[in-house]
Scaffold this active site. Structure first.
Site: not given
Ligand code: NAD
Ligand code: GLY
Length: 370
Positions: A124, A146, A188, A232, A242, A246, A250, A253, A257, A269
């Site tokens: 939980r 998130k 971003e 942020k 949100e 917040r 987006n 996005h 998306h 992304h």
């Molecule tokens: P990711 O986590 O897939 O990382 C990108 C690539 O880089 C992967 O292949 C990973 O293995 C590699 N990698 C990571 N760090 C490394 C390092 N230091 N050295 C070498 N390789 C490395 O992608 P991302 O772009 O970091 O994240 C995208 C995701 O984040 C999406 O799923 C998106 O929905 C999410 N996201 C969430 C929020 C939120 O508020 N929670 C906001 C923006 C994006």
């Molecule tokens: N990436 C959008 C949010 O965190 O609200």
């Protein structure tokens, strides 16, 4: 070290923070046990170091051998799934991890979202420490709480708000990040600039070539990340769940998306968001919401960074619109957007920061994004 507060948890930005991880974690997120979730790429570079630091943080007289568990999953968005959520959860259960466990998300946004969702639901809810290792995760995904997994119905369709106990940002980990991923993270940062600080766009334009050439001084990188996280954090502090403000995060996005899905995830992304920001700014200009020139200003910085500014050939606007229909921001049959007034300020204060746009208007903007 820069500590960004105001959210109820600390966000530390510090080059070589991983070298001090034991001290940082013991001070900000003490726990009996730690469970690290990471992916294969990140594990190769950083897992041993983080395991050792957490063993030190968890150590007491009874020894440390069983106090740190690691779960390594394959890299990539296609693994941000309920299946991996179950696998990680089952591994922790098999290790006998109880509520005295803190989960440590070591990786990019995929790991942050997935491990965060495991933490939100395990027993939980147990604490999560975010250690983002991509630029995108440092300035965006690790901050704000998130968490989610993807389902066949769409990205992030199952998840929870679960703010971290601590965020440790070590820009030195970007040394191993592929250049394409670095650029994606800049998208971003550009987004945060459009939302709240026009000067950021110039700073990004001038720093990007050095950054991509791995010649940017760490001090500059730290302050770029810090300014972006502050934007942020300020938004999230006002409206964590949100209900209103917040939504501005987006920006880019809603269309982004759709473009990301239409590309079959061949676009990263951040790359899809770059295309989405320009298209949405154009939409805002079309609707007389944004000042003329807003989209062009965003397009200039997107190109300066080397991000795509248009949809790849072969993607039809109709398909993008179709894929956008599962968007969580759909209300009363219209998609809702976060749209700029100009670079540095968002529109929509009178309508809880969400602006409904008829699909026909969106389609026109998509046609012009080719
Ligand atoms: P990711 O986590 O897939 O990382 C990108 C690539 O880089 C992967 O292949 C990973 O293995 C590699 N990698 C990571 N760090 C490394 C390092 N230091 N050295 C070498 N390789 C490395 O992608 P991302 O772009 O970091 O994240 C995208 C995701 O984040 C999406 O799923 C998106 O929905 C999410 N996201 C969430 C929020 C939120 O508020 N929670 C906001 C923006 C994006
Ligand atoms: N990436 C959008 C949010 O965190 O609200």
């Amino acid at each position: 070290v820069t500590a960004i507060d105001g959210l109820g948890y600390s966000i530390l930005v510090e080059t070589d923070a991983l070298a001090r991880l034991a001290t940082l974690v013991r001070a900000h997120a003490p726990a009996h046990r730690y469970a690290i979730v990471t992916d294969e790429n990140v594990a190769r570079h950083y897992l041993t170091r983080v395991e050792e630091a957490l063993a030190t943080a968890a150590a007491n007289a009874s020894g440390v051998a069983d106090r740190v568990h690691s779960v390594v999953i394959p890299a990539g968005e296609e693994h941000k799934t309920r299946e991996q959520w179950a696998r990680i959860t089952d591994t922790l259960l098999a290790h006998g991890c109880a509520r005295d466990t803190t989960i440590v998300a070591l990786g990019g946004g995929v790991i942050g979202d997935l491990a965060g969702f495991v933490a939100a639901t395990y027993m939980r809810g147990v604490p999560v420490v975010q250690i983002p290792t991509t630029l995108l995760a440092m300035v965006d995904a690790s901050v704000g709480g998130k968490t989610a997994v993807d389902t066949p119905a769409g990205k992030n369709t199952v998840g929870a708000f679960h703010p971290p106990a601590l965020v440790v940002i070590d820009p030195a980990t970007l040394a191993t990040l592929p250049a394409r991923e670095l650029r994606a993270g800049l998208a971003e940062i550009i987004k945060h600039g459009v939302i709240a600080n026009a000067e950021e766009l110039d700073r990004v334009s001038s720093l990007a070539p050095l950054l991509i050439a791995r010649a940017a001084p760490y001090a500059d990188l730290e302050s770029l990340i810090e300014r972006s996280v502050r934007i942020k954090a300020k938004v999230v502090a006002t409206d964590e769940r949100e209900h209103g403000l917040r939504k501005v995060l987006n920006f880019g996005h809603t269309i982004g998306h759709g473009v990301e899905a239409a590309s079959d995830y061949t676009l990263l992304h951040g790359e899809a968001i770059a295309v989405g920001m320009i298209a949405e700014a154009r939409l805002a200009e079309q609707m007389k919401i944004a000042d003329a020139g807003t989209a062009a200003a965003i397009e200039r910085v997107v190109k300066a960074v080397g991000l795509p500014s248009r949809m790849p050939g072969g993607i039809s606007p109709e398909r993008v619109l179709e894929l956008m229909q599962s968007d969580k921001k759909r209300r009363r049959g219209m998609l809702e957007y976060a749209l700029p007034l100009r670079v540095g300020a968002m529109a929509g204060e009178q309508s809880a920061w969400g602006i409904p746009v008829p699909d026909a208007v969106t389609l026109e903007a998509l046609h012009r994004a080719h």
